[in-house]
Design a protein around this motif. Structure first.
Motif, mmCIF file in Angstrom:
data_model
loop_
_atom_site.group_PDB
_atom_site.id
_atom_site.type_symbol
_atom_site.label_atom_id
_atom_site.label_comp_id
_atom_site.label_asym_id
_atom_site.label_seq_id
_atom_site.Cartn_x
_atom_site.Cartn_y
_atom_site.Cartn_z
ATOM 1 N N UNK A 189 0.855 -1.182 0.000
ATOM 2 C CA UNK A 189 0.000 0.000 0.000
ATOM 3 C C UNK A 189 0.888 1.227 0.000
ATOM 4 N N UNK A 190 0.353 2.305 -0.523
ATOM 5 C CA UNK A 190 1.057 3.585 -0.459
ATOM 6 C C UNK A 190 0.153 4.599 0.216
ATOM 7 N N UNK A 191 0.570 5.083 1.343
ATOM 8 C CA UNK A 191 -0.169 6.119 2.042
ATOM 9 C C UNK A 191 0.320 7.494 1.601
ATOM 10 N N UNK A 192 -0.604 8.422 1.568
ATOM 11 C CA UNK A 192 -0.276 9.805 1.232
ATOM 12 C C UNK A 192 -0.761 10.719 2.343
ATOM 13 N N UNK A 249 6.729 5.010 13.140
ATOM 14 C CA UNK A 249 6.938 4.228 11.925
ATOM 15 C C UNK A 249 8.114 4.772 11.116
ATOM 16 N N UNK A 250 8.045 6.037 10.756
ATOM 17 C CA UNK A 250 9.092 6.611 9.908
ATOM 18 C C UNK A 250 9.065 8.128 10.000
ATOM 19 N N UNK A 251 10.203 8.739 9.699
ATOM 20 C CA UNK A 251 10.281 10.200 9.702
ATOM 21 C C UNK A 251 11.245 10.668 8.624
ATOM 22 N N UNK A 306 11.058 -2.571 4.764
ATOM 23 C CA UNK A 306 9.749 -2.811 4.142
ATOM 24 C C UNK A 306 9.013 -1.516 3.811
ATOM 25 N N UNK A 307 9.231 -0.485 4.600
ATOM 26 C CA UNK A 307 8.538 0.787 4.407
ATOM 27 C C UNK A 307 9.536 1.849 3.956
ATOM 28 N N UNK A 308 9.042 2.766 3.131
ATOM 29 C CA UNK A 308 9.871 3.878 2.672
ATOM 30 C C UNK A 308 9.086 5.175 2.777
ATOM 31 N N UNK A 309 9.664 6.144 3.460
ATOM 32 C CA UNK A 309 9.050 7.461 3.556
ATOM 33 C C UNK A 309 9.689 8.382 2.536
ATOM 34 N N UNK A 310 8.874 9.233 1.935
ATOM 35 C CA UNK A 310 9.385 10.212 0.984
ATOM 36 C C UNK A 310 8.499 11.444 1.024
ATOM 37 N N UNK A 311 8.964 12.501 0.407
ATOM 38 C CA UNK A 311 8.170 13.724 0.375
ATOM 39 C C UNK A 311 8.390 14.447 -0.938
ATOM 40 N N UNK A 347 5.567 -2.263 1.729
ATOM 41 C CA UNK A 347 5.583 -3.529 1.011
ATOM 42 C C UNK A 347 5.689 -4.674 2.005
ATOM 43 N N UNK A 348 5.467 -5.866 1.498
ATOM 44 C CA UNK A 348 5.544 -7.073 2.331
ATOM 45 C C UNK A 348 4.778 -6.874 3.635
ATOM 46 N N UNK A 349 3.560 -6.439 3.506
ATOM 47 C CA UNK A 349 2.769 -6.139 4.694
ATOM 48 C C UNK A 349 2.432 -7.397 5.474
#
Length: 122
Positions: free
Chosen positions: A16-19, A46-48, A65-70, A82-84
């Motif tokens: 999933x991709x959260x926005x 989770x992430x910053x 598994x998770x990637x934060x971006x802006x 990914x790989x939830x």
């Protein structure tokens, strides 16, 4: 104002991709974070990402598994997952820190969204 989107129901192993859309603040001044909270549990980091996107920080349970971006041009922050796993099931919150840095502590954040539900089925 922070508004999350992109949550939903997904099977284990899926993605999933959260926005998170930010408004009413000078976005480039703010560090951004994602937190989550499952029923009966405390809010978990989770992430910053810092204000210019040059530094990121992840909770141990999501590293790799998770990637934060802006996207500062769009006032958006994202969380690619990914790989939830079923343990990732929670309400996910976006948060903004006036300091501009990246932090795992919820008290470092000044503004919060209302959250988006992520449910991972086994």
């Amino acid at each position: 104002q922070l508004v999350e989107s992109g949550g939903g129901l997904v099977q284990a192993g899926g993605s999933l991709r959260l926005s998170c859309a930010a408004s009413g603040l000078t976005f480039t001044n703010y560090g951004m974070g994602w937190f989550r909270q499952a029923p009966g549990k405390e809010r978990e980091f989770v992430a910053a990402i810092n204000n210019n996107g040059g530094n990121t920080y992840y909770g141990d349970s999501v590293k790799g598994r998770f990637t934060i971006s802006r996207d500062n041009a769009k006032n958006m922050v994202y969380l690619q997952m990914i790989t939830l796993k079923p343990d990732d099931t929670a309400v996910y919150f976006c948060a903004a820190a006036r300091s501009g840095g990246y932090s795992y502590g919820p008290l470092s954040y000044d503004y919060w969204g209302r959250g988006t539900q992520v449910t991972v089925s086994s």
